[in-house]
Scaffold this motif. Structure first.
Motif, mmCIF file in Angstrom:
data_model
loop_
_atom_site.group_PDB
_atom_site.id
_atom_site.type_symbol
_atom_site.label_atom_id
_atom_site.label_comp_id
_atom_site.label_asym_id
_atom_site.label_seq_id
_atom_site.Cartn_x
_atom_site.Cartn_y
_atom_site.Cartn_z
ATOM 1 N N TYR A 14 0.526 -1.564 -0.129
ATOM 2 C CA TYR A 14 0.135 -0.098 0.122
ATOM 3 C C TYR A 14 0.863 1.425 0.375
ATOM 4 O O TYR A 14 0.713 2.419 -0.750
ATOM 5 C CB TYR A 14 -1.154 0.069 1.129
ATOM 6 N N CYS A 18 0.008 2.746 -3.008
ATOM 7 C CA CYS A 18 -1.160 3.746 -3.120
ATOM 8 C C CYS A 18 -0.837 4.639 -2.586
ATOM 9 O O CYS A 18 -2.177 5.826 -2.414
ATOM 10 C CB CYS A 18 -2.414 2.597 -2.564
ATOM 11 N N VAL A 87 -2.918 -6.317 -0.567
ATOM 12 C CA VAL A 87 -2.933 -4.557 -0.267
ATOM 13 C C VAL A 87 -4.594 -4.279 -0.947
ATOM 14 O O VAL A 87 -5.108 -4.353 0.484
ATOM 15 C CB VAL A 87 -2.746 -4.536 -1.778
ATOM 16 N N ILE A 91 -6.104 -2.720 2.811
ATOM 17 C CA ILE A 91 -7.498 -1.802 2.934
ATOM 18 C C ILE A 91 -9.309 -1.986 3.182
ATOM 19 O O ILE A 91 -9.294 -1.106 4.158
ATOM 20 C CB ILE A 91 -8.026 -1.326 1.106
#
Length: 125
Positions: A14, A18, A87, A91
């Motif tokens: 992440y 992200c 991931v 999340i």
């Protein structure tokens, strides 16, 4: 990471892929990159949409009131099935989100289905 469990395997993925857009606290940036924290769409029983989004990416189209186009790249070329599962699970379980984990098998099936669909689209035109 601001109330995300950074001991989970997906935390580093992440951060690397992200967090620049969705921030380390999952809050995103209003009207540009959506918040992941508390997002009910990401917490449904079926994680197919989120898995496909990570694999294929998406584009927020421009409108008259929001003239900029923003694109999230797909990560299918870069992340393995295990990494995508990690991931997505991160999340779905961080920043107050409470959704079930996903498996590498779930990701592999969706990746294969997407590849088959793309192949058929390219060969039936």
């Amino acid at each position: 990471m601001w109330q995300g469990d950074d001991s989970q395997p997906g935390a580093a993925i992440y951060l690397d892929n992200c967090a620049a857009c969705h921030r380390s606290d999952g809050q995103g940036y209003a009207r540009v990159f959506p918040a992941l924290a508390g997002n009910p769409v990401l917490q449904t029983a079926d994680a197919t949409s989120l898995i496909n989004l990570v694999l294929q990416g998406d584009t927020l189209v421009a409108t008259r009131t929001a003239p900029s186009t923003f694109t999230m790249p797909g990560f299918a070329w870069r992340l393995s099935d295990r990494e995508v599962a990690d991931v997505v699970t991160f999340i779905r379980g961080s920043w107050g989100n409470q959704a079930a984990p996903v498996s590498a098998h779930d990701v592999a099936k969706l990746r294969t289905d997407a590849m088959k669909a793309a192949y058929q689209d390219n060969h039936h035109r």
